[in-house]
Design a protein around this motif. Structure first.
Motif, short mmCIF file in Angstrom:
data_model
loop_
_atom_site.label_atom_id
_atom_site.label_comp_id
_atom_site.label_asym_id
_atom_site.label_seq_id
_atom_site.Cartn_x
_atom_site.Cartn_y
_atom_site.Cartn_z
N GLN A 185 0.86 -1.20 0.00
CA GLN A 185 0.00 0.00 0.00
C GLN A 185 0.88 1.23 0.00
N GLN A 186 0.47 2.25 -0.75
CA GLN A 186 1.24 3.48 -0.74
C GLN A 186 0.99 4.24 0.57
N VAL A 187 2.08 4.64 1.21
CA VAL A 187 1.99 5.43 2.45
C VAL A 187 1.92 6.91 2.09
N ALA A 188 2.72 7.32 1.09
CA ALA A 188 2.72 8.70 0.59
C ALA A 188 3.27 8.69 -0.84
N PRO A 189 2.77 9.57 -1.70
CA PRO A 189 3.27 9.60 -3.07
C PRO A 189 4.67 10.20 -3.15
N GLU A 190 5.31 10.06 -4.30
CA GLU A 190 6.70 10.53 -4.48
C GLU A 190 6.80 12.05 -4.35
N THR A 191 5.68 12.74 -4.56
CA THR A 191 5.67 14.21 -4.47
C THR A 191 5.64 14.69 -3.01
N HIS A 192 5.42 13.76 -2.08
CA HIS A 192 5.25 14.15 -0.67
C HIS A 192 6.52 14.76 -0.06
N TRP A 193 7.69 14.27 -0.52
CA TRP A 193 8.95 14.72 0.12
C TRP A 193 9.93 15.04 -1.00
N PRO A 194 9.72 16.20 -1.67
CA PRO A 194 10.48 16.50 -2.89
C PRO A 194 11.98 16.67 -2.65
N GLU A 195 12.38 16.97 -1.42
CA GLU A 195 13.81 17.22 -1.14
C GLU A 195 14.60 15.93 -0.92
N LEU A 196 13.91 14.80 -0.76
CA LEU A 196 14.62 13.56 -0.44
C LEU A 196 15.45 13.10 -1.64
N ARG A 197 16.67 12.70 -1.39
CA ARG A 197 17.59 12.23 -2.44
C ARG A 197 18.18 10.89 -2.04
N ILE A 198 18.56 10.14 -3.05
CA ILE A 198 19.10 8.79 -2.82
C ILE A 198 20.37 8.62 -3.65
N LEU A 199 21.41 8.11 -3.02
CA LEU A 199 22.66 7.80 -3.73
C LEU A 199 22.91 6.30 -3.59
N ILE A 200 23.18 5.66 -4.71
CA ILE A 200 23.56 4.24 -4.64
C ILE A 200 25.06 4.18 -4.82
N LEU A 201 25.76 3.71 -3.81
CA LEU A 201 27.22 3.63 -3.87
C LEU A 201 27.60 2.20 -4.26
N VAL A 202 28.06 2.05 -5.49
CA VAL A 202 28.39 0.70 -5.98
C VAL A 202 29.82 0.38 -5.56
N VAL A 203 29.95 -0.56 -4.63
CA VAL A 203 31.28 -0.86 -4.11
C VAL A 203 31.82 -2.18 -4.66
N SER A 204 30.94 -3.00 -5.18
CA SER A 204 31.43 -4.29 -5.66
C SER A 204 30.55 -4.81 -6.76
N SER A 205 31.16 -5.41 -7.77
CA SER A 205 30.35 -5.98 -8.84
C SER A 205 30.32 -7.50 -8.73
N GLU A 206 30.88 -8.02 -7.65
CA GLU A 206 30.85 -9.47 -7.49
C GLU A 206 29.43 -9.94 -7.22
N LYS A 207 29.16 -11.16 -7.63
CA LYS A 207 27.84 -11.73 -7.33
C LYS A 207 27.77 -11.98 -5.83
N LYS A 208 26.56 -11.79 -5.25
CA LYS A 208 26.47 -11.94 -3.80
C LYS A 208 26.70 -13.39 -3.38
N SER A 209 27.26 -13.55 -2.18
CA SER A 209 27.67 -14.88 -1.72
C SER A 209 26.47 -15.78 -1.44
N VAL A 210 25.47 -15.25 -0.76
CA VAL A 210 24.27 -16.03 -0.44
C VAL A 210 23.07 -15.25 -0.95
N GLY A 211 22.28 -15.86 -1.83
CA GLY A 211 21.10 -15.18 -2.37
C GLY A 211 20.09 -14.91 -1.26
N SER A 212 19.22 -13.90 -1.49
CA SER A 212 18.24 -13.52 -0.46
C SER A 212 17.32 -14.67 -0.09
#
Ligand code: 2P0
Length: 415
Positions: A185-212
């Motif tokens: 369920q949507q808690v709030a739309p994407e317009t609700h917090w326009p200042e929020l930013r996200i950075l994805i820091l890619v540190v490794s391209s290895e395949k993960k050791s144990v799948g989720s």
């Protein structure tokens, strides 16, 4: 919309990636994918990260077929079959209720699917969430079925149900054995917090050791901490997180996000044998974030880590330029001509020596491979442009669909 030149009807849609701030880890039902706790995530903007899926149906097709990132894969995967079965069941019900009977679609006709991601697999992001959300949304558009689709996406991959909506999304664990109440369920739309930013820091391209999927199964079997977390901690945290979001209280949102990530990784360590997803660079990023916040005596930046070593950073727009400079200082880029920061642009500033001196860590060259900069975004979208279909009218993969989509998108995400 759907296109029916010759006999094929073709639909293309896109769906987003989501990053949890209250983590899902553990199932009470493996087949229906019912979780042991509720979870909450932020949907990322599709300008930077998305899955694109085309579905085609025709009486001429001999069998159901699927191509993932340009390569044909087996269609008989049980989770894929669950999604097909559930969407076809809704379509059959819609036809028998005679609400909006489809004139074109014969449910016995075979379907071809093609799906690609616009982000490199090396980014190590859970592509299954965007992938299954996109599959379910596209099939629903193809068959003309509407309504609650997140319970179907959930049967592809748990976290996929949260990618069925934009903005801030909770996955309510539900109580029933059949799982009809285990929905997003949507808690709030994407317009609700326009200042929020996200950075994805890619540190490794290895395949993960144990799948989720396997990892959480072992955690459920062996970790008492996970049981305690699910029963006693997450219910309160869900309420608290929804409050932080509705009040746009970044300091509380960030602190709770970091605590929940840390507790998820603590349950991994409490799993027997233990699971390690964080590496040395992940731990340096954690230290850096805490030192940065300590310098300001305020939670300005928050980290979260999923089932891998890459960090996802939440912050506000006015902090982003400085924090990225701090990252560049402590993780000097070694990016061989590729841009270090891709995606949503921001102005660059020069850094005060006080901050770096106060943080006082040893720089670690090449520790972060690159950064994807993004913000909250909308849920799945229908693509109204036949040129973007990944399949031709013959139902086969267009020659250019994989390569052209990947390269044009990587151009768009570069800054
Ligand atoms: C999450 N993760 O809430 C958590 C945090 C990883 C760590 O959802 O078995 O790929 O397909 O239901 O959805 C990863 O789990 O697992 C995940 P399945 P899924 O985002």
């Amino acid at each position: 919309m759907a296109e029916d030149r010759s006999d094929a009807i073709i639909v293309t849609c896109t769906a987003p990636v989501n990053i949890a701030v209250i983590k899902y880890w553990g199932k009470r039902d493996e087949e229906l994918i019912l979780p042991i706790n509720s979870s909450l995530s932020v949907t990322l903007h599709q300008d930077q990260l998305k899955t694109i899926t085309t579905a085609a149906i025709s009486r001429d097709f001999k069998e159901d077929r699927i191509w993932l990132n340009g390569k044909e894969e087996k269609i008989d995967h049980p989770r894929l079959q669950s999604c097909f079965r559930e969407i076809r069941r809704l379509a059959r019900k819609r036809n028998s209720d005679n609400k909006a009977p489809s004139l074109h679609l014969n449910l016995s006709h075979k379907v071809h699917i093609a799906s690609v991601n616009n982000f490199p697999t090396a980014a190590g992001l859970a592509s299954s969430a965007a992938g299954y959300a996109c599959l379910v949304y596209t099939l629903a558009k193809l068959y003309g079925v509407e309504g609650e689709l997140s319970a179907i996406a959930r049967q592809g991959s748990g976290s996929a149900c949260r990618s069925m909506y934009g903005g801030f999304v909770q996955w309510i664990m539900g109580k029933s054995a059949e799982g009809m109440d285990s929905i997003a369920q949507q808690v709030a739309p994407e317009t609700h917090w326009p200042e929020l930013r996200i950075l994805i820091l890619v540190v490794s391209s290895e395949k993960k050791s144990v799948g989720s999927t396997a990892g959480m199964q072992t955690s459920v079997e062996t970790s008492l901490l996970l049981k305690y977390r699910a029963e006693r901690i997450v219910p309160e945290r869900m309420k608290e997180m929804i409050d932080c979001i509705s009040q746009r209280d970044f300091a509380k949102f960030g602190e709770l996000t970091m605590k929940d990530s840390n507790q998820f990784h603590a349950t991994c360590l409490d799993t027997f044998p233990p699971i390690f997803y964080l590496n040395d660079i992940s731990k340096r990023i954690i230290t850096l974030v805490h030192q940065y916040n300590a310098y300001y005596r305020e939670t300005k930046v928050a980290y979260t880590f999923d089932a891998g070593p890459n960090a996802v950073i939440y912050t506000l727009e006015h902090n982003i330029s400085e924090f990225v400079e701090v990252l560049k200082y402590f993780f000097p880029p070694e990016c061989n001509g590729e841009p270090f920061v891709k995606g949503l642009s921001f102005e660059s500033i020069s850094l005060s020596g006080n901050i770096t001196a106060s943080i006082g860590m040893e720089p670690c060259p090449g520790g972060i491979q690159y950064i994807i900069s993004t913000k909250p975004g909308p849920g799945p979208q229908l693509v109204n442009n036949a040129d973007l279909h990944l399949l031709g009218l013959d139902g086969l993969l267009k020659k250019t669909s994989y390569t052209s989509s990947s390269s044009s998108e990587s151009e768009r995400t570069s800054v």
